[in-house]
Write a protein that holds these residues in place. Structure first.
Motif, PDB file in Angstrom:
ATOM      1  N   ALA A   1       1.057  -1.176  -0.136  1.00  0.00           N
ATOM      2  CA  ALA A   1       0.135   0.388   0.100  1.00  0.00           C
ATOM      3  C   ALA A   1       1.020   0.784  -0.211  1.00  0.00           C
ATOM      4  CB  ALA A   1      -0.893  -0.036   1.815  1.00  0.00           C
ATOM      5  N   LEU A   2       0.943   2.233  -1.083  1.00  0.00           N
ATOM      6  CA  LEU A   2       1.545   3.073  -1.256  1.00  0.00           C
ATOM      7  C   LEU A   2       1.411   4.256  -0.964  1.00  0.00           C
ATOM      8  CD1 LEU A   2       2.995   1.933  -4.803  1.00  0.00           C
ATOM      9  CD2 LEU A   2       4.638   1.149  -2.957  1.00  0.00           C
ATOM     10  N   SER A   3       1.899   5.048  -0.342  1.00  0.00           N
ATOM     11  CA  SER A   3       1.220   5.795   0.557  1.00  0.00           C
ATOM     12  C   SER A   3       1.569   8.095  -0.749  1.00  0.00           C
ATOM     13  CB  SER A   3       1.825   7.143   1.433  1.00  0.00           C
ATOM     14  OG  SER A   3       1.466   8.124   1.980  1.00  0.00           O
ATOM     15  N   LEU A   4       0.207   8.623  -1.102  1.00  0.00           N
ATOM     16  CA  LEU A   4       0.494   9.586  -1.667  1.00  0.00           C
ATOM     17  C   LEU A   4       1.632  10.554  -0.840  1.00  0.00           C
ATOM     18  CD1 LEU A   4      -3.124  10.041  -3.625  1.00  0.00           C
ATOM     19  CD2 LEU A   4      -0.345   9.648  -4.634  1.00  0.00           C
ATOM     20  N   PHE A   5       1.787  10.702   0.142  1.00  0.00           N
ATOM     21  CA  PHE A   5       2.577  10.863   0.465  1.00  0.00           C
ATOM     22  C   PHE A   5       4.283  11.137   1.246  1.00  0.00           C
ATOM     23  CE2 PHE A   5      -1.832  12.222   2.649  1.00  0.00           C
ATOM     24  CZ  PHE A   5      -1.896  12.583   1.652  1.00  0.00           C
ATOM     25  N   THR A   6       4.688   9.706   1.163  1.00  0.00           N
ATOM     26  CA  THR A   6       5.628   8.892   2.093  1.00  0.00           C
ATOM     27  C   THR A   6       6.357   8.259   0.433  1.00  0.00           C
ATOM     28  OG1 THR A   6       4.875   7.246   2.488  1.00  0.00           O
ATOM     29  CG2 THR A   6       5.463   8.750   3.770  1.00  0.00           C
ATOM     30  N   ASP A   7       5.467   7.821   0.060  1.00  0.00           N
ATOM     31  CA  ASP A   7       5.934   7.077  -1.411  1.00  0.00           C
ATOM     32  C   ASP A   7       6.054   7.803  -2.666  1.00  0.00           C
ATOM     33  OD1 ASP A   7       6.615   4.482   0.086  1.00  0.00           O
ATOM     34  OD2 ASP A   7       4.781   4.307   0.013  1.00  0.00           O
ATOM     35  N   PHE A   8       5.765   8.850  -2.912  1.00  0.00           N
ATOM     36  CA  PHE A   8       5.389   9.330  -4.039  1.00  0.00           C
ATOM     37  C   PHE A   8       6.169  11.388  -3.693  1.00  0.00           C
ATOM     38  CE2 PHE A   8       2.291   7.172  -4.707  1.00  0.00           C
ATOM     39  CZ  PHE A   8       2.549   5.902  -6.100  1.00  0.00           C
ATOM     40  N   GLU A   9       6.771  11.949  -4.546  1.00  0.00           N
ATOM     41  CA  GLU A   9       7.335  12.893  -4.369  1.00  0.00           C
ATOM     42  C   GLU A   9       6.280  14.217  -5.243  1.00  0.00           C
ATOM     43  OE1 GLU A   9      11.250  14.563  -7.002  1.00  0.00           O
ATOM     44  OE2 GLU A   9      11.995  13.443  -5.197  1.00  0.00           O
ATOM     45  N   ASN A  10       5.898  14.731  -4.623  1.00  0.00           N
ATOM     46  CA  ASN A  10       5.080  16.244  -4.435  1.00  0.00           C
ATOM     47  C   ASN A  10       4.047  15.196  -4.391  1.00  0.00           C
ATOM     48  OD1 ASN A  10       7.004  18.098  -3.979  1.00  0.00           O
ATOM     49  ND2 ASN A  10       7.961  18.083  -5.790  1.00  0.00           N
ATOM     50  N   GLY A  11       3.412  13.388  -4.579  1.00  0.00           N
ATOM     51  CA  GLY A  11       2.448  13.608  -4.833  1.00  0.00           C
ATOM     52  C   GLY A  11       2.235  13.037  -6.127  1.00  0.00           C
ATOM     53  N   ALA A  12       3.628  13.193  -7.083  1.00  0.00           N
ATOM     54  CA  ALA A  12       3.518  12.936  -8.858  1.00  0.00           C
ATOM     55  C   ALA A  12       4.606  12.063  -8.996  1.00  0.00           C
ATOM     56  CB  ALA A  12       3.379  13.868  -9.509  1.00  0.00           C
ATOM     57  N   VAL A  13       5.928  11.946  -8.971  1.00  0.00           N
ATOM     58  CA  VAL A  13       6.825  10.791  -9.226  1.00  0.00           C
ATOM     59  C   VAL A  13       6.830  10.192  -7.737  1.00  0.00           C
ATOM     60  CG1 VAL A  13       8.926  10.983  -9.478  1.00  0.00           C
ATOM     61  CG2 VAL A  13       7.266  12.700 -10.112  1.00  0.00           C
ATOM     62  N   LEU A  14       6.928   8.263  -7.895  1.00  0.00           N
ATOM     63  CA  LEU A  14       6.732   7.431  -7.478  1.00  0.00           C
ATOM     64  C   LEU A  14       8.601   7.699  -7.201  1.00  0.00           C
ATOM     65  CD1 LEU A  14       5.785   4.570  -6.072  1.00  0.00           C
ATOM     66  CD2 LEU A  14       6.513   3.291  -8.630  1.00  0.00           C
ATOM     67  N   LYS A  15       8.201   7.262  -5.523  1.00  0.00           N
ATOM     68  CA  LYS A  15       9.783   7.416  -4.656  1.00  0.00           C
ATOM     69  C   LYS A  15       9.567   6.353  -3.655  1.00  0.00           C
ATOM     70  CE  LYS A  15      11.939  10.507  -6.932  1.00  0.00           C
ATOM     71  NZ  LYS A  15      13.394  10.322  -7.624  1.00  0.00           N
ATOM     72  N   ALA A  16       9.400   5.123  -4.308  1.00  0.00           N
ATOM     73  CA  ALA A  16       8.802   4.056  -3.255  1.00  0.00           C
ATOM     74  C   ALA A  16       9.938   3.796  -2.003  1.00  0.00           C
ATOM     75  CB  ALA A  16       8.246   3.020  -3.628  1.00  0.00           C
ATOM     76  N   ALA A  17       9.277   3.376  -0.941  1.00  0.00           N
ATOM     77  CA  ALA A  17      10.652   3.132   0.391  1.00  0.00           C
ATOM     78  C   ALA A  17      10.952   2.027   0.429  1.00  0.00           C
ATOM     79  CB  ALA A  17       9.805   3.275   1.544  1.00  0.00           C
ATOM     80  N   SER A  18      11.731   1.802   0.221  1.00  0.00           N
ATOM     81  CA  SER A  18      12.372   1.010   1.046  1.00  0.00           C
ATOM     82  C   SER A  18      11.549  -0.848   1.690  1.00  0.00           C
ATOM     83  CB  SER A  18      14.092   0.383   0.777  1.00  0.00           C
ATOM     84  OG  SER A  18      13.780   0.546   2.433  1.00  0.00           O
ATOM     85  N   VAL A  19      10.833  -0.454   2.190  1.00  0.00           N
ATOM     86  CA  VAL A  19      10.310  -1.598   2.207  1.00  0.00           C
ATOM     87  C   VAL A  19       8.893  -2.499   1.737  1.00  0.00           C
ATOM     88  CG1 VAL A  19       8.562  -0.385   3.339  1.00  0.00           C
ATOM     89  CG2 VAL A  19       8.808  -1.945   4.815  1.00  0.00           C
ATOM     90  N   GLN A  20       8.817  -1.327   0.610  1.00  0.00           N
ATOM     91  CA  GLN A  20       7.348  -1.234  -0.240  1.00  0.00           C
ATOM     92  C   GLN A  20       8.209  -2.670  -1.625  1.00  0.00           C
ATOM     93  OE1 GLN A  20       4.621  -0.833   0.219  1.00  0.00           O
ATOM     94  NE2 GLN A  20       4.466   1.812   1.023  1.00  0.00           N
ATOM     95  N   GLU A  21       8.818  -2.401  -1.807  1.00  0.00           N
ATOM     96  CA  GLU A  21      10.312  -3.051  -2.715  1.00  0.00           C
ATOM     97  C   GLU A  21       9.825  -4.903  -2.015  1.00  0.00           C
ATOM     98  OE1 GLU A  21      13.774  -4.565  -4.507  1.00  0.00           O
ATOM     99  OE2 GLU A  21      13.427  -2.594  -3.641  1.00  0.00           O
ATOM    100  N   THR A  22      10.126  -4.726  -0.637  1.00  0.00           N
ATOM    101  CA  THR A  22      10.008  -6.308   0.125  1.00  0.00           C
ATOM    102  C   THR A  22       8.280  -6.946   0.318  1.00  0.00           C
ATOM    103  OG1 THR A  22      11.447  -5.404   1.551  1.00  0.00           O
ATOM    104  CG2 THR A  22      10.301  -7.327   2.488  1.00  0.00           C
ATOM    105  N   SER A  23       7.304  -5.825  -0.359  1.00  0.00           N
ATOM    106  CA  SER A  23       6.325  -6.093  -0.144  1.00  0.00           C
ATOM    107  C   SER A  23       5.515  -6.401  -1.183  1.00  0.00           C
ATOM    108  CB  SER A  23       5.998  -4.976   0.737  1.00  0.00           C
ATOM    109  OG  SER A  23       3.384  -5.123   0.533  1.00  0.00           O
ATOM    110  N   VAL A  24       6.440  -6.145  -2.521  1.00  0.00           N
ATOM    111  CA  VAL A  24       6.345  -6.475  -3.410  1.00  0.00           C
ATOM    112  C   VAL A  24       6.605  -7.786  -3.651  1.00  0.00           C
ATOM    113  CG1 VAL A  24       6.452  -6.509  -6.159  1.00  0.00           C
ATOM    114  CG2 VAL A  24       5.403  -4.235  -4.543  1.00  0.00           C
ATOM    115  N   ASN A  25       7.760  -8.055  -2.678  1.00  0.00           N
ATOM    116  CA  ASN A  25       8.023  -9.888  -3.410  1.00  0.00           C
ATOM    117  C   ASN A  25       7.817 -10.460  -2.913  1.00  0.00           C
ATOM    118  OD1 ASN A  25      11.021  -9.503  -5.030  1.00  0.00           O
ATOM    119  ND2 ASN A  25      11.056  -7.972  -3.876  1.00  0.00           N
ATOM    120  N   GLN A  26       6.903 -10.473  -1.480  1.00  0.00           N
ATOM    121  CA  GLN A  26       5.793 -10.824  -0.718  1.00  0.00           C
ATOM    122  C   GLN A  26       4.775 -11.651  -1.344  1.00  0.00           C
ATOM    123  OE1 GLN A  26       6.788  -8.769   3.034  1.00  0.00           O
ATOM    124  NE2 GLN A  26       7.956  -9.932   3.842  1.00  0.00           N
TER     125      GLN A  26
END
Length: 180
Positions: free
Chosen positions: A139-164
């Motif tokens: 679950a990606l947050s527009l506030f923490t995983d996107f720069e300015n709500g527009a460019v994806l900059k996913a936190a490293s924990v998200q990569e782990t989550s996708v693989n799980q």
């Protein structure tokens, strides 16, 4: 056994949508695994007017059916619009029935609260279509995983989550393939 086909479905058709960024990111992570054939399926590329719309041009419906029928499982990229999934994703899901049956799916959502409410709505729809959705849900947050709500900059924990999530989708898709 031949590799599975897993479709990464982009769940928005809006101008300025973020789903292509998220879908491409998921595909890059998935392709590194080498455990399936991952393909981006963009509902915006299919001509799917509102289901049942009088005089609607549904010339893309046959291609949509073929694309979905060819998959063994899915990763849905869904954003939260008004506490739910987009109308275009719901419409695309409703266009088909048996093409969805007995397949597995993961959900990657995004929004102000990570798209959690959209994911929960999507789970109910998938159940009705006989798609088994897995538990892990990036679950990606527009506030923490996107720069300015527009460019994806996913936190490293998200990569782990996708693989799980994919660690669950692959065996479920393999098992469900035996009953189709």
């Amino acid at each position: 056994m031949a590799h599975l086909n897993i479709g990464i479905i982009l769940g928005s058709t809006r101008e300025g949508r973020l789903s292509p960024q998220v879908g491409n990111w998921v595909k890059q992570l998935a392709d590194r695994r080498g455990d399936a054939n991952y393909t981006i399926i963009d509902i915006a590329e299919y001509k799917l007017p509102l289901l049942g719309e009088k005089d609607g041009d549904a010339t893309g419906a046959a291609a949509w059916s073929e694309a979905i029928a060819a998959q063994d499982g899915f990763v849905f990229i869904t954003q939260e619009y008004n506490h739910s999934i987009s109308a275009s994703l719901k419409n695309a899901l409703d266009y088909l029935r048996v093409e969805w049956h007995n397949k597995a799916a993961g959900i990657v959502s995004y929004g102000s609260v990570g798209g959690a409410r959209a994911a929960e709505h999507l789970r109910g729809i998938l159940g009705e279509l006989m798609v088994a959705d897995v538990r892990v849900h990036p679950a990606l947050s527009l506030f923490t995983d996107f720069e300015n709500g527009a460019v994806l900059k996913a936190a490293s924990v998200q990569e782990t989550s996708v693989n799980q999530m994919l660690d669950q989708v692959i065996p479920w898709a393999t098992a469900l393939k035996t009953i189709r």
